[in-house]
Design a protein around this motif. Structure first.
Motif: not given
Length: 467
Positions: A205-208, A210-221
Motif C-alpha cells: 500500500t505504501e508503494a502504491r 508513493e506511485a500515486d496508484l492508491g491513497d493514504m486510506l489504504d495505508v492506514t487500513q
C-alpha cells in the motif's frame, strides 16, 4: 453368624431387588446400566496408576513431565500418607483381638490411726514391696472386634481409591495445561506469521501510494490490521508464561526451572486418537470415585453390624499375678505370690433406647450412602457419554474448519492480486486478512479443544485406554 454381611445383604436385597445382575458392585445400582455408550467403542482398560494413555501422543516432553510429577507432586505424597494412616488404623483395630498386659511395681508405707481402730489407741504401721502383672482380654465371641476391623479395612481400601483419584486428576491437570501451552504457542506462531504477511501488505500500500496508484486510506487500513494483530502478542506471551508456571507447580518444582525448556515452540500433539471407552459397566470397576463410594457403603454396612453387636453381651477375662513382701529380698519367696482370675460376662439390658437410636442412625447412613452411590454412577455415565459426543463433534468441526482456512487463504491471495492491479478496493484485502487470521485461530482452538476433550475422556473414564 456374620451379622455385618447379613445386614448388608438384607438391606440391599430389600431396597434394590431390581438391580442389574451384571453389576459387579454387588447390586448397589438402582437401575440397570446401559449396554453401550451413545458412541459405541471397545477397549481393554488399565488401572489409573498403570496406564500410559498420554504416550499415545508420542510427546517425550509430556511423558517426562507426568513421570516427574508422579514422583514429586505433594498431593500424591499426601495421598500416600493417608493410605499409610488408614493402614495403621486397621492394625489398631486388629489389636482388639489380643489381650492387654500391664506391669506394675510399688513400695507402700502407711500408718493406720489407733484412735479409730483400737480403743487403747494403738496404731498400726505397714511397709511392703509389690510387683505384679495385669491382663485384660475381651474375648470376641460375638464378633464385635471383627466388625470393627471390617469397617476400618473398608476405610483403608477407600483411601487407596482416593490415591487413584489423585493420580488421575494429576495426570489430567498436567496434560490439560500442557495442551493449552502448546495451543497458545501455536496461536503465537500463527500471529507472527500473519504479522509478517500483513507487513508485506503495508509495504504494497505504501508503494502504491508513493506511485500515486492508491491513497493514504489504504495505508492506514493496512497499518490498523497489522497493529491489531501485534496487540495480541503480549497477552499470548503472558498466557504462555502462566501455563509454564502452572505446569511447574504440578510437577513439584518452583516456576522458572522448566521455563527455558517449555518456552521452546513445539507443535501441538496429534488430536486424532482412537478412543476406546469400553462399556458403562466398566466404570464400576474402574472409576476411583465409584470405587470409593462402594467402599464407603461397605464401611457403613460394617457400622450397622457394629451397632447390632451392642445388643449382645461381652465376655472378658481379667487376671492378676504378682508378689508382695515387707522386705524386697522376700519378693520371690514361696509365700509371697498373689493372683486372681476373674472371667466376666456383662450385658446391658436397658440404656434408654440409645442403642436403638444408634442402630437406626447407622441404617440411615447406609441408605444415604446407597443413594450417593447411585448418583455417582449416573453422573459418571453422563460425563463419559458427553465427552465422547463432544470429541466426535469437535473432530467433524475441525475437518470443516480446515476447508474454511483453505478458502480464506485463497480469498486473500486473490484480493491482493486484484488490488495490485487496481481491480478491487483495499477493503476486500482487509476483509481477507481478518477472515484468514480468524479462521486459522479458530482451527487452532478447535484442535486444542479436541485435545482437551481427550483429557476429559481420560478423567471421566477414571484412567486411560489401550487402542
Amino acid at each position: 453368624m456374620d451379622y455385618t454381611r447379613f445386614i448388608l445383604s438384607a438391606t440391599i436385597a430389600v431396597a434394590f431387588s431390581s438391580a442389574s445382575a451384571s453389576d459387579p458392585a454387588g447390586g448397589y445400582v438402582m437401575d440397570p446400566l446401559p449396554e453401550s455408550w451413545q458412541m459405541t467403542r471397545q477397549c481393554t482398560q488399565t488401572l489409573p496408576t498403570e496406564d500410559d494413555w498420554w504416550k499415545t501422543f508420542n510427546d517425550s516432553t509430556l511423558d517426562a513431565l507426568i513421570a516427574k510429577a508422579v514422583a514429586n507432586n505433594y498431593d500424591v505424597a499426601a495421598a500416600l500418607r493417608r493410605i499409610e494412616m488408614a493402614d495403621k488404623i486397621v492394625k489398631e483395630a486388629q489389636s482388639g483381638y489380643f489381650p492387654t498386659l500391664s506391669l506394675s511395681g510399688s513400695w507402700t508405707k502407711g500408718q493406720q490411726s489407733g484412735a479409730v481402730s483400737d480403743p487403747v489407741g494403738r496404731y498400726e504401721r505397714s511397709s511392703y514391696f509389690s510387683l505384679g502383672a495385669t491382663m485384660n482380654w475381651e474375648i470376641d465371641v460375638f464378633g464385635r472386634v471383627k466388625a470393627a476391623v471390617k469397617s476400618k479395612k473398608a476405610a483403608y481400601q477407600a483411601s487407596k481409591s482416593d490415591y487413584d483419584a489423585v493420580m488421575v486428576s494429576l495426570c489430567a491437570n498436567i496434560a490439560s495445561a500442557y495442551m493449552n501451552l502448546r495451543m497458545c504457542q501455536e496461536e503465537l506462531s500463527v500471529a507472527l506469521a500473519h504479522i509478517a504477511s500483513q507487513d508485506d501488505v503495508v509495504k504494497i500500500t505504501e508503494a502504491r501510494y508513493e506511485a500515486d496508484l492508491g491513497d493514504m486510506l489504504d495505508v492506514t487500513q493496512a497499518r490498523i490490521v497489522l497493529y491489531g494483530t501485534q496487540t495480541s502478542l503480549p497477552a499470548l506471551r503472558a498466557r504462555i508464561k502462566t501455563l509454564i508456571n502452572t505446569i511447574s507447580i504440578l510437577v513439584g518444582e518452583y516456576p522458572g526451572e522448566l521455563a527455558q525448556h517449555l518456552s521452546v515452540y513445539e507443535r501441538m500433539p496429534d488430536y486424532r486418537q482412537t478412543v476406546s471407552a469400553g462399556v458403562p459397566a466398566d466404570l464400576l470397576r474402574r472409576r476411583p470415585d465409584i470405587m470409593t463410594a462402594e467402599l464407603q457403603l461397605a464401611q457403613y454396612a460394617a457400622n450397622v453390624g457394629i451397632s447390632k453387636k451392642d445388643f449382645l453381651p461381652t465376655l472378658s477375662l481379667t487376671g492378676n499375678i504378682g508378689t508382695a513382701a515387707h522386705n524386697a529380698g522376700d519378693l520371690f519367696g514361696n509365700k509371697s505370690l498373689t493372683y486372681s482370675v476373674a472371667p466376666q460376662l456383662s450385658w446391658t439390658l436397658f440404656d434408654g433406647l440409645a442403642r436403638n437410636y444408634r442402630t437406626a442412625e447407622a441404617k440411615l447412613q447406609l441408605e444415604a450412602a446407597v443413594d450417593q452411590y447411585n448418583l455417582t454412577v449416573m453422573n459418571a455415565v453422563e460425563e463419559v457419554d458427553n465427552a465422547l459426543i463432544q470429541y466426535d463433534a469437535t473432530l467433524s468441526s475441525i475437518e470443516l474448519q480446515k476447508k474454511v482456512v483453505e478458502q480464506s487463504e485463497k480469498s486473500l491471495n486473490l484480493a491482493v492480486d486484484l488490488y495490485k492491479t487496481g481491480l478491487t478496493p483495499f477493503s476486500n484485502v482487509v476483509d481477507g486478512q481478518m477472515n484468514w487470521l480468524e479462521s486459522q485461530n479458530t482451527l487452532v482452538e478447535l484442535e486444542g479443544k479436541a485435545l482437551a476433550t481427550l483429557v476429559t475422556i481420560y478423567q471421566s473414564l477414571g484412567g486411560g485406554w489401550q487402542p
